[in-house]
Design an enzyme around this catalytic site. Structure first.
Site, PDB file in Angstrom:
ATOM      1  N   GLY A 267       0.835  -1.206   0.000  1.00 15.74           N
ATOM      2  CA  GLY A 267       0.000   0.000   0.000  1.00 15.74           C
ATOM      3  C   GLY A 267       0.861   1.243   0.000  1.00 15.74           C
ATOM      4  O   GLY A 267       0.859   2.028  -0.944  1.00 15.74           O
ATOM      5  N   ALA A 268       1.635   1.406   1.066  1.00 18.00           N
ATOM      6  CA  ALA A 268       2.464   2.596   1.195  1.00 18.00           C
ATOM      7  C   ALA A 268       3.524   2.343   2.251  1.00 18.00           C
ATOM      8  O   ALA A 268       3.294   1.584   3.187  1.00 18.00           O
ATOM      9  CB  ALA A 268       1.617   3.792   1.600  1.00 18.00           C
ATOM     10  N   MET A 269       4.681   2.995   2.073  1.00 19.60           N
ATOM     11  CA  MET A 269       5.783   2.771   3.011  1.00 19.60           C
ATOM     12  C   MET A 269       6.432   4.101   3.371  1.00 19.60           C
ATOM     13  O   MET A 269       6.715   4.925   2.509  1.00 19.60           O
ATOM     14  CB  MET A 269       6.799   1.812   2.363  1.00 19.60           C
ATOM     15  CG  MET A 269       8.046   1.564   3.180  1.00 19.60           C
ATOM     16  SD  MET A 269       7.673   0.771   4.779  1.00 19.60           S
ATOM     17  CE  MET A 269       9.046   1.365   5.762  1.00 19.60           C
ATOM     18  N   GLU A 270       6.705   4.244   4.682  1.00 23.67           N
ATOM     19  CA  GLU A 270       7.072   5.549   5.235  1.00 23.67           C
ATOM     20  C   GLU A 270       8.572   5.846   5.244  1.00 23.67           C
ATOM     21  O   GLU A 270       9.031   6.626   6.084  1.00 23.67           O
ATOM     22  CB  GLU A 270       6.544   5.627   6.668  1.00 23.67           C
ATOM     23  CG  GLU A 270       7.254   4.707   7.689  1.00 23.67           C
ATOM     24  CD  GLU A 270       6.534   3.383   7.966  1.00 23.67           C
ATOM     25  OE1 GLU A 270       5.700   2.974   7.124  1.00 23.67           O
ATOM     26  OE2 GLU A 270       6.797   2.766   9.005  1.00 23.67           O
ATOM     27  N   ASN A 271       9.379   5.286   4.346  1.00 21.08           N
ATOM     28  CA  ASN A 271      10.813   5.552   4.361  1.00 21.08           C
ATOM     29  C   ASN A 271      11.104   7.034   4.594  1.00 21.08           C
ATOM     30  O   ASN A 271      10.474   7.881   3.973  1.00 21.08           O
ATOM     31  CB  ASN A 271      11.434   5.164   3.014  1.00 21.08           C
ATOM     32  CG  ASN A 271      10.849   3.904   2.445  1.00 21.08           C
ATOM     33  OD1 ASN A 271      11.057   2.835   2.984  1.00 21.08           O
ATOM     34  ND2 ASN A 271      10.085   4.030   1.368  1.00 21.08           N
ATOM     35  N   HIS A 303      -1.383   8.983   7.314  1.00 22.72           N
ATOM     36  CA  HIS A 303      -0.779   7.895   8.089  1.00 22.72           C
ATOM     37  C   HIS A 303       0.741   7.853   7.852  1.00 22.72           C
ATOM     38  O   HIS A 303       1.525   7.833   8.802  1.00 22.72           O
ATOM     39  CB  HIS A 303      -1.420   6.556   7.695  1.00 22.72           C
ATOM     40  CG  HIS A 303      -0.851   5.375   8.401  1.00 22.72           C
ATOM     41  ND1 HIS A 303      -1.391   4.873   9.558  1.00 22.72           N
ATOM     42  CD2 HIS A 303       0.233   4.609   8.137  1.00 22.72           C
ATOM     43  CE1 HIS A 303      -0.676   3.838   9.975  1.00 22.72           C
ATOM     44  NE2 HIS A 303       0.316   3.659   9.122  1.00 22.72           N
ATOM     45  N   GLU A 304       1.143   7.879   6.604  1.00 22.44           N
ATOM     46  CA  GLU A 304       2.580   7.773   6.303  1.00 22.44           C
ATOM     47  C   GLU A 304       3.321   9.027   6.761  1.00 22.44           C
ATOM     48  O   GLU A 304       4.448   8.935   7.247  1.00 22.44           O
ATOM     49  CB  GLU A 304       2.813   7.510   4.816  1.00 22.44           C
ATOM     50  CG  GLU A 304       2.130   6.259   4.262  1.00 22.44           C
ATOM     51  CD  GLU A 304       2.381   4.987   5.066  1.00 22.44           C
ATOM     52  OE1 GLU A 304       3.455   4.852   5.665  1.00 22.44           O
ATOM     53  OE2 GLU A 304       1.477   4.119   5.101  1.00 22.44           O
TER      54      GLU A 304
HETATM   55 ZN   LIG Z   1       1.981   2.418   9.149  1.00 21.32          ZN
END
Ligand SMILES: [Zn+2]
Length: 685
Positions: A267-271, A303-304
């Site tokens: 979905g999504a990644m917070e790097n 969220h990210e």
């Molecule tokens: Zn998360």
């Protein structure tokens, strides 16, 4: 190679080595051939210890190792069966250079460095870094980075990594190179790299302090016109983070980048500094996206961005603590949604998710305590207990200590000038200490006991004493993970109201907040002039299922009254859900597949009143018009008794009857919302 060894929390030890700075040099020949040189400055804590690095020989071919510029012979290191690279007898401070080669096109796991549609990109959480080089691949080891990426400019015009680009240069034979510097220390799981052809959309956000952050979206070629909404959401999120939590983007690079491409399968990644999203979580326009798609994008972007603090600034110490970052960050994105779309709407969404998905999971074979005791593969820990249940537990703490006090404690905990690690217990204990609220029982039970507690409600009204008594008996969930759950009562906040015949609340101390701390709890309320209607679980903050002892269940009239009149808007929805649930469960128990209007008259009447109520905002109205979810209905039936075919037929029939009975009202509502004006997505604020 899949990890097959069970890892135990009790075996956790801090790393004996620090990896202070990593210079990563990626030379991309093609999507199937990348040479990576990792040069790391290590510091050893103890006098004598082997350096043990994580890797994946199935994906990473080790070319050479040099220690302080001297190449090691094959006798000076070994690779173990569980894919560790062991180097004994290292000096106290040293520089290790490891050259590896990898074929991203063979990385079918899409964890680590992989390719899709001509793009190269990474997904390092939780243990992907080891899939392209050797490293201390664990969340409690932080390093600063320099990353050099070299590739053919024609195929990979954009070369991205975390931090700030400090060099961009053309090389011979149509190749080029970019060097990125990230001096904000981070664990390996927050590393990111992407190379490919992208369109770029830029904007900026300025904080009241004057600090300006450049915002950049990198998307598949041709998608730039679909970023407008995402950019607005990102700015709204940054504004909210600042106002609500005092969180200013933690980076001196001055740039926050997001890559949103079809090739990213998560979905999504917070790097840090370079979020990577699947395009579905970013791209939208009025032609193709629904209201809920716009809202979902807003939630994910927030969220990210929240992770920049809860996760990336204070990092979970180990993978047993994922809920430290995920539960807390979902709690924070729910707060954002509440502020943006309305509190009641957000409470309904949260309760809907808990009842339909989380309670069934937490009552089944997959249940586990919030702090895991062991795991075989970290990937299995990203479940609904880590995310929404973790958020619900944070919400209960916020309720117990008060919203302002929670916010202040949060700000203090996250206010350090340096990146640090934390466990969930450390965070909750800090809140207890900083607010003066005793949370010992709360922490011991919610972190270590699995399952959903059941609260049995018993009520009594004594006319002659004008006294209302509420008894709450707690039944503890039994689960294989936590047999001790049989012994200890959870500490549970429960907000109630006592509603009088005019639809007004009788005044209660503490806003009706009760604390359930024992297996049997009795609360007595005096000066209640008439038998009140009990408004149970206001705001939906209690993580528990409810049942009633004989004679204490609300009548249909009570539920209809509360759904029309409860001063707590969440409870209006909840009372209707309860009423509809009672009717539907009765039809299920009668094995009905087809219904007549009179059999669901209570539902029809309630929905008609919602459709005609002009005081309701449209979001709340649409929530009120939803029946309890199928997951919730299944969760209310005894195990082994669910007949999915019957349930499906009944469900279809109920919806058809509702449609027929209320068609004129639905049509009128639909027509009243029609407009020729262009679609504009408008959150409440
Ligand atoms: Zn998360």
């Amino acid at each position: 190679m899949p990890q097959t060894k069970e890892i135990f929390l009790k075996d956790y030890r801090p790393s004996l080595f620090h990896a202070e700075h990593i210079w990563l040099d990626f030379v991309i020949d093609s999507v199937s051939d990348v040479v990576i040189t990792a040069t790391t400055t290590f510091k050893r804590e103890e006098d004598s210890a082997d350096l043990i690095l994580d890797g994946n020989p199935g994906l990473v071919s080790l070319q050479s190792i040099s220690l302080d510029d001297r190449e090691l012979t094959t006798e000076e290191y070994r690779i173990t069966e569980d894919s560790k690279l062991v180097i004994p007898n290292t000096p106290q401070d040293f520089k290790l250079r490891i050259v590896s080669r990898t074929d991203p096109s063979k990385n079918a796991s899409c964890i680590g460095l992989y390719t899709s549609e001509g793009i190269l990109c990474t997904q390092c959480e939780s243990e992907g870094f080891r899939n392209f080089t050797w490293a201390l691949d664990r969340p409690d080891v932080f390093s600063t980075y320099h990353v050099s990426i070299e590739a053919a400019e024609k195929d990979f015009p954009h070369l991205l990594s975390n931090g700030k680009k400090i060099l961009s240069e053309k090389l011979a034979e149509g190749r080029h190179k970019a060097v990125w510097e990230d001096l904000r220390p981070k664990p390996t799981y927050l590393f990111a790299l992407a190379a490919g052809k992208f369109d770029v959309v830029q904007d900026s956000f300025t904080y009241p302090s004057g600090k300006t952050v450049r915002l950049e979206y990198y998307v598949n070629e041709g998608d730039a016109h679909l970023v407008t909404h995402a950019m607005e959401c990102l700015k709204a999120s940054m504004q909210h983070e600042w106002e609500k939590w005092g969180h200013e983007y933690h980076s001196d690079s001055g740039v926050f980048m997001t890559l949103a491409v079809d090739a990213f399968i998560f979905g999504a990644m917070e790097n840090t500094g370079l979020n990577i999203f699947n395009s579905s979580a970013v791209l939208a326009d009025a032609k193709t996206a629904t209201d809920s798609a716009f809202k979902n994008i807003d939630r994910i972007i927030d969220h990210e961005f929240c992770h920049d603090e809860s996760g990336n600034w204070v990092v979970p110490r180990d993978w047993f603590q994922i809920s430290f970052k995920e539960g807390l960050t979902v709690f924070r994105d729910q707060t954002y949604s509440a502020d943006r779309y309305g509190k009641t709407q957000s409470q309904i969404n949260n309760a809907w998710g808990l009842r339909g998905a989380v309670f069934p999971y937490d009552s089944g074979a997959m249940t586990h305590p919030m702090v895991l005791q062991s795991y075989i593969n970290t990937d299995n820990n990203y479940d609904v207990l880590t995310y929404p249940k973790g958020a619900a537990v944070n919400r209960m703490i916020e309720t117990l200590v008060g919203e302002k006090a929670y916010e202040e404690a949060y700000r203090k905990f996250f206010g350090d000038d340096e990146v640090k690690t934390a466990t969930i217990e450390e965070y909750f204990s800090f809140i207890a200490q900083s607010t003066g609220k005793n949370l010992d029982q709360f922490i011991a039970t919610w972190l270590n006991q699995a399952g959903v507690p059941l609260l049995e409600i018993q009520t009594e009204y004594l006319e002659q004493h004008k006294q209302f008594t509420l008894k709450v008996n707690q039944t503890l969930p039994v689960s294989k993970d936590a047999p001790e759950a049989k012994k200890t009562a959870f500490h549970i906040p429960l907000i109630i109201g006592l509603v009088g015949p005019e639809g007004k609340d009788y005044p209660l101390e503490n806003g009706g907040l009760l604390e359930i701390t024992a297996l049997e709890n009795t609360f007595v309320f005096h000066n209640i002039p008439e038998r009140p209607r009990l408004s149970l679980n206001r705001d939906g903050i209690t993580y528990a299922k409810f049942s009633y002892s004989q004679g204490s269940a609300p009548s249909t009239e009570d539920l209809i009254f509360l759904s029309q009149n409860d001063p707590n808007p969440f409870k209006r929805w909840d009372a209707f859900q309860e009423q509809a649930m009672t009717i539907l469960l009765e039809l299920i128990s009668q094995k009905k597949e087809e219904v007549k209007p009179q059999e669901i008259q209570g539902i029809i009447d309630a929905m008609e009143s919602f459709l005609l109520d002009e005081t309701l905002d449209d979001g709340l109205k649409s929530s009120l018009l939803a029946l309890p979810g199928l997951g919730t209905l299944i969760d209310h039936q005894a195990p082994g008794t669910v007949d999915p075919i019957q349930l499906h037929k009944l469900w279809e029939s109920v919806n058809a009857v509702l449609g027929q009975s209320l068609s004129s009202h639905f049509l009128k509502t639909y027509r009243s919302k029609q407009s020729d004006a262009p679609y504009v997505f408008t959150p409440r604020k």
